[in-house]
Design a protein around this motif. Structure first.
Motif, PDB file in Angstrom:
ATOM      1  N   ARG A  28       0.807  -1.225   0.000  1.00  0.00           N
ATOM      2  CA  ARG A  28       0.000   0.000   0.000  1.00  0.00           C
ATOM      3  C   ARG A  28       0.837   1.270   0.000  1.00  0.00           C
ATOM      4  N   ALA A  29       2.159   1.127   0.069  1.00  0.00           N
ATOM      5  CA  ALA A  29       3.038   2.299   0.161  1.00  0.00           C
ATOM      6  C   ALA A  29       2.797   3.335  -0.936  1.00  0.00           C
ATOM      7  N   PRO A  30       2.625   2.940  -2.215  1.00  0.00           N
ATOM      8  CA  PRO A  30       2.390   3.965  -3.245  1.00  0.00           C
ATOM      9  C   PRO A  30       1.142   4.795  -2.995  1.00  0.00           C
ATOM     10  N   TRP A  31       0.119   4.195  -2.395  1.00  0.00           N
ATOM     11  CA  TRP A  31      -1.112   4.941  -2.118  1.00  0.00           C
ATOM     12  C   TRP A  31      -0.894   5.959  -0.999  1.00  0.00           C
ATOM     13  N   GLU A  32       0.024   5.651  -0.086  1.00  0.00           N
ATOM     14  CA  GLU A  32       0.334   6.619   0.964  1.00  0.00           C
ATOM     15  C   GLU A  32       0.952   7.876   0.363  1.00  0.00           C
ATOM     16  N   PHE A  33       1.878   7.682  -0.567  1.00  0.00           N
ATOM     17  CA  PHE A  33       2.487   8.837  -1.223  1.00  0.00           C
ATOM     18  C   PHE A  33       1.448   9.561  -2.069  1.00  0.00           C
ATOM     19  N   GLY A  34       0.534   8.799  -2.677  1.00  0.00           N
ATOM     20  CA  GLY A  34      -0.519   9.412  -3.475  1.00  0.00           C
ATOM     21  C   GLY A  34      -1.443  10.283  -2.653  1.00  0.00           C
ATOM     22  N   ALA A  35      -1.494  10.043  -1.344  1.00  0.00           N
ATOM     23  CA  ALA A  35      -2.357  10.842  -0.474  1.00  0.00           C
ATOM     24  C   ALA A  35      -1.769  12.218  -0.180  1.00  0.00           C
ATOM     25  N   VAL A  36      -0.494  12.426  -0.552  1.00  0.00           N
ATOM     26  CA  VAL A  36       0.143  13.716  -0.275  1.00  0.00           C
ATOM     27  C   VAL A  36      -0.567  14.856  -1.002  1.00  0.00           C
ATOM     28  N   LEU A  37      -0.930  14.633  -2.269  1.00  0.00           N
ATOM     29  CA  LEU A  37      -1.545  15.708  -3.051  1.00  0.00           C
ATOM     30  C   LEU A  37      -2.839  16.213  -2.434  1.00  0.00           C
ATOM     31  N   PRO A  38      -3.820  15.342  -2.136  1.00  0.00           N
ATOM     32  CA  PRO A  38      -5.027  15.878  -1.494  1.00  0.00           C
ATOM     33  C   PRO A  38      -4.776  16.423  -0.093  1.00  0.00           C
ATOM     34  N   ALA A  39      -3.722  15.932   0.566  1.00  0.00           N
ATOM     35  CA  ALA A  39      -3.434  16.394   1.922  1.00  0.00           C
ATOM     36  C   ALA A  39      -2.580  17.659   1.948  1.00  0.00           C
ATOM     37  N   TRP A  40      -2.076  18.084   0.788  1.00  0.00           N
ATOM     38  CA  TRP A  40      -1.130  19.198   0.764  1.00  0.00           C
ATOM     39  C   TRP A  40      -1.655  20.478   1.415  1.00  0.00           C
ATOM     40  N   THR A  65      17.214   9.630  -3.050  1.00  0.00           N
ATOM     41  CA  THR A  65      16.021   9.782  -3.890  1.00  0.00           C
ATOM     42  C   THR A  65      14.758   9.469  -3.105  1.00  0.00           C
ATOM     43  N   THR A  66      14.824   8.483  -2.211  1.00  0.00           N
ATOM     44  CA  THR A  66      13.632   8.079  -1.455  1.00  0.00           C
ATOM     45  C   THR A  66      13.211   9.138  -0.439  1.00  0.00           C
ATOM     46  N   THR A  67      14.159   9.939   0.032  1.00  0.00           N
ATOM     47  CA  THR A  67      13.817  10.972   1.013  1.00  0.00           C
ATOM     48  C   THR A  67      13.577  12.336   0.370  1.00  0.00           C
ATOM     49  N   LEU A  68      13.707  12.410  -0.951  1.00  0.00           N
ATOM     50  CA  LEU A  68      13.530  13.694  -1.628  1.00  0.00           C
ATOM     51  C   LEU A  68      12.139  14.294  -1.407  1.00  0.00           C
ATOM     52  N   PRO A  69      11.034  13.516  -1.508  1.00  0.00           N
ATOM     53  CA  PRO A  69       9.721  14.125  -1.263  1.00  0.00           C
ATOM     54  C   PRO A  69       9.609  14.735   0.139  1.00  0.00           C
ATOM     55  N   LEU A  70      10.082  14.013   1.154  1.00  0.00           N
ATOM     56  CA  LEU A  70      10.041  14.548   2.513  1.00  0.00           C
ATOM     57  C   LEU A  70      10.893  15.803   2.626  1.00  0.00           C
ATOM     58  N   ARG A  71      12.063  15.790   2.006  1.00  0.00           N
ATOM     59  CA  ARG A  71      12.931  16.966   2.083  1.00  0.00           C
ATOM     60  C   ARG A  71      12.319  18.166   1.360  1.00  0.00           C
ATOM     61  N   ARG A  72      11.627  17.919   0.260  1.00  0.00           N
ATOM     62  CA  ARG A  72      10.963  19.027  -0.437  1.00  0.00           C
ATOM     63  C   ARG A  72       9.841  19.600   0.429  1.00  0.00           C
ATOM     64  N   TYR A  73       9.134  18.735   1.135  1.00  0.00           N
ATOM     65  CA  TYR A  73       8.097  19.225   2.046  1.00  0.00           C
ATOM     66  C   TYR A  73       8.710  20.062   3.158  1.00  0.00           C
ATOM     67  N   LEU A  74       9.797  19.576   3.750  1.00  0.00           N
ATOM     68  CA  LEU A  74      10.446  20.336   4.822  1.00  0.00           C
ATOM     69  C   LEU A  74      10.966  21.675   4.307  1.00  0.00           C
ATOM     70  N   GLU A  75      11.421  21.672   3.068  1.00  0.00           N
ATOM     71  CA  GLU A  75      11.860  22.927   2.458  1.00  0.00           C
ATOM     72  C   GLU A  75      10.701  23.916   2.380  1.00  0.00           C
ATOM     73  N   TRP A 232       4.618  13.081   7.848  1.00  0.00           N
ATOM     74  CA  TRP A 232       5.216  14.380   7.478  1.00  0.00           C
ATOM     75  C   TRP A 232       4.780  15.470   8.443  1.00  0.00           C
ATOM     76  N   TRP A 233       3.486  15.494   8.762  1.00  0.00           N
ATOM     77  CA  TRP A 233       2.984  16.510   9.692  1.00  0.00           C
ATOM     78  C   TRP A 233       3.708  16.378  11.035  1.00  0.00           C
ATOM     79  N   ALA A 234       3.820  15.132  11.531  1.00  0.00           N
ATOM     80  CA  ALA A 234       4.463  14.920  12.823  1.00  0.00           C
ATOM     81  C   ALA A 234       5.923  15.358  12.790  1.00  0.00           C
ATOM     82  N   VAL A 235       6.632  15.069  11.702  1.00  0.00           N
ATOM     83  CA  VAL A 235       8.026  15.492  11.580  1.00  0.00           C
ATOM     84  C   VAL A 235       8.121  17.013  11.618  1.00  0.00           C
ATOM     85  N   ALA A 236       7.294  17.684  10.823  1.00  0.00           N
ATOM     86  CA  ALA A 236       7.319  19.148  10.783  1.00  0.00           C
ATOM     87  C   ALA A 236       6.968  19.746  12.139  1.00  0.00           C
ATOM     88  N   ASP A 237       6.006  19.147  12.819  1.00  0.00           N
ATOM     89  CA  ASP A 237       5.601  19.637  14.133  1.00  0.00           C
ATOM     90  C   ASP A 237       6.747  19.525  15.137  1.00  0.00           C
TER      91      ASP A 237
END
Length: 269
Positions: A28-40, A65-75, A232-237
């Motif tokens: 189910r991992a790809p669907w978790e990443f897919g949830a980022v867009l509606p959750a943005w 490469t695997t942490t790039l999405p998280l790093r872009r969010y933190l940016e 992601w939210w928890a990390v940012a918090d």
């Protein structure tokens, strides 16, 4: 001084790895990443950072490469996120830990401030142990699905680790004190539906030497926890907590935004 503590681990002797049905749910991992867009839009309501540097360590056999999405969010939340810059994480081979220490020192020197460390799975072990050896340079540690509190057999990946690293994981860890918390604010983000790491192996026990430790449960797979909007939210918090004289560390509070509090199970249930 060795990077890893020379005291014997206090991990329990028996902790079974996740079951085969849970392992199958890793798909189910790809669907978790897919949830980022509606959750943005909601993710953009997480606390803004103060611009400090964050080093993000990838998991076993993974790279930046695997942490790039998280790093872009933190940016986007006003941090200066860095990858670890060492290619695939194949375990603590010769030079890896020395390079990680050098990167931490350079990042702290360049910014003039302490650096936060975020680690996914095995990357969280690096983050925790670096913070133990170089606490004066570390602001806080956040781990995602990191197996620090259980025996090596409590994961479904220990054989992969031995194959990738060429090392005996039992021999490497028998004298380490991985369950010991770093002496800086430390957060473990984990999931009871993790199909690779036994969730109890990611629980930070209370530490007498550091009252600023906590565990945050999310609903995620192991392969998807670093791409999961709730993580992601928890990390940012956690990264967003202010630092300075008179500032008191505050434990994580489940967000009360409509619907968002539902993705963090009640820790007292």
């Amino acid at each position: 001084m060795p990077l890893f503590s020379d005291r014997k681990s206090a991990a329990p002797d028996h902790m079974p790895p996740p079951s085969l049905p849970l392992l199958a749910l890793e798909l189910r991992a790809p669907w978790e990443f897919g949830a980022v867009l509606p959750a943005w839009p909601v993710l953009q309501r997480a606390p803004l950072g103060d611009g400090h540097t964050v080093i993000v360590f990838p998991g076993l056999t993974a790279g930046d490469t695997t942490t790039l999405p998280l790093r872009r969010y933190l940016e986007s939340r006003n941090y200066n996120p860095l990858g670890w810059g060492q290619g695939l994480n194949l375990g603590p081979r010769e030079g890896v830990l020395e390079n990680a220490k050098a990167q931490l020192q350079q990042a702290a020197d360049a910014s003039g401030n302490k650096v936060s460390l975020v680690g996914w799975s095995l990357g969280g072990i690096y983050a925790r142990e670096l913070a133990k050896e170089m606490p004066d340079l570390v602001r806080c540690v956040v781990t995602l699905g990191t197996p620090f509190a259980g025996p090596h057999t409590s994961t479904n990946a220990w054989r992969i680790y031995q194959f990738a690293s060429g090392r005996s994981i039992e021999r490497e860890t028998e004298n380490y004190n991985l369950p010991e918390a770093p002496p800086v604010p430390t957060t473990s983000i984990y999931s009871r539906t993790d199909g690779v790491v036994a969730w109890r192996g990611s629980i930070q026990a209370p530490a007498d030497h550091n009252p600023h430790t906590e565990n945050i449960e999310v609903v995620a797979s192991h392969f998807g926890i670093g791409l999961n909007p709730s993580a992601w939210w928890a990390v940012a918090d956690r990264l967003g907590q202010p630092l300075g004289p008179g500032v008191v560390w505050q434990p994580f509070q489940r967000p009360q935004l409509p619907g968002l509090h539902l993705v963090y199970p009640n820790p007292h249930r």
